[in-house]
Design a protein around this motif. Structure first.
Motif: not given
Length: 271
Positions: A81, A169, A171, A186-187, A189, A192, A196
């Motif tokens: 990201a 919106e 992190s 966003a998202g 971390s 996450a 994955r």
């Protein structure tokens, strides 16, 4: 299969940013018994390569708080990201309203580009560029993996809460560097990114043991089946982790790994 997820600064590394002989041996033993060891750090790939080599680790590393996955064997970097420069500039405007006197930098993974007023020097600083103005900083082509905001003042939980409310919106996290706030897409971390990887390997949270010390470690500590804080951890981490081990300077990670993998705790002295 057991997956061991370990933070670097303040957790695996000692205060002087080195790794002890005992901890190196514990990591080698863990891998020899079939466990996967995953570094999960706020550091970018260029730092992580060096520190992983010193620890004798291969495999993969989660870098930049989960924005990047680094293959330590091939050197391949996967950006999970990215943060566009216009979005970074907009976030910086909000941060400046919340943290007076703040200076900014953007981290690309291979370069840190600093703006006016940036005085902080990271340990083993490499690949740093300086922008002449904030306009030049935001005018860079491409994107970044995180926006860094720094002030000489301490970062409090209240400041972080205000920023998260104003930047819902994105992190927003804190990894322990004095005066530093880190902002990603966003998202993003550690949890996450680790989730994955675990899905790819057929592992579930119950298979994961995670070690950490700072608020940026909380997502993965709370996701993992077993969570361990080092004794020098942030109060929130000490409160929420399932177990507390010795400090980073006292081989806290090694102590737990020796217990888990049946090694004698005094075989290898710290060095």
């Amino acid at each position: 299969m057991i997956v061991v997820v370990v933070d670097l600064d303040g957790t695996l590394l000692r205060t002087d940013a080195t790794i002890s002989t005992r901890t190196k041996a514990a990591l080698a033993m863990t891998r020899a018994q079939g466990a996967r060891v995953v570094i999960a750090t706020g550091r970018p790939p260029r730092f992580t390569r060096v520190l992983a080599a010193e620890a004798g680790l291969t495999g993969v590393a989660v870098c930049a708080n989960g924005a990047v996955v680094l293959d330590l064997g091939t050197g391949d970097v996967e950006v999970l990201a990215a943060l566009t420069m216009p979005l970074a500039a907009a976030a910086a405007k909000v941060v400046a309203e919340t943290m007076p006197g703040v200076a900014f930098a953007v981290e690309t993974g291979e370069w840190a580009v600093t703006g006016p007023g940036w005085l902080r020097r990271a340990s083993r600083e490499t690949a740093r560029q300086e922008a002449r103005s904030l306009d030049d900083l935001w005018a860079r082509d491409g994107s970044c993996v995180k926006l860094l905001a720094w002030t000489p003042a301490a970062v409090t939980d209240a400041v972080l809460d205000r920023l998260r409310r104003r930047l819902p919106e994105l992190s927003v996290t804190y990894s322990g560097a004095a005066g530093m706030v880190e902002i990603a897409a966003a998202g993003v971390s550690k949890a996450a990114a680790v989730a994955r990887l675990c899905e790819r390997w057929g592992a579930v949270p119950a298979d994961v043991v995670a070690f950490g010390d700072m608020p940026n470690d909380l997502p993965v500590l709370e996701w993992a089946g077993t969570s361990v804080a080092v004794a020098n951890a942030h109060p929130l981490v000490l409160e929420r982790a399932g177990r507390v081990t010795a400090s980073n300077d006292d081989d806290g990670v090694a102590i737990v790994l020796e217990e888990m993998f049946a090694a004698e705790p005094d075989v290898v002295p710290s060095a």
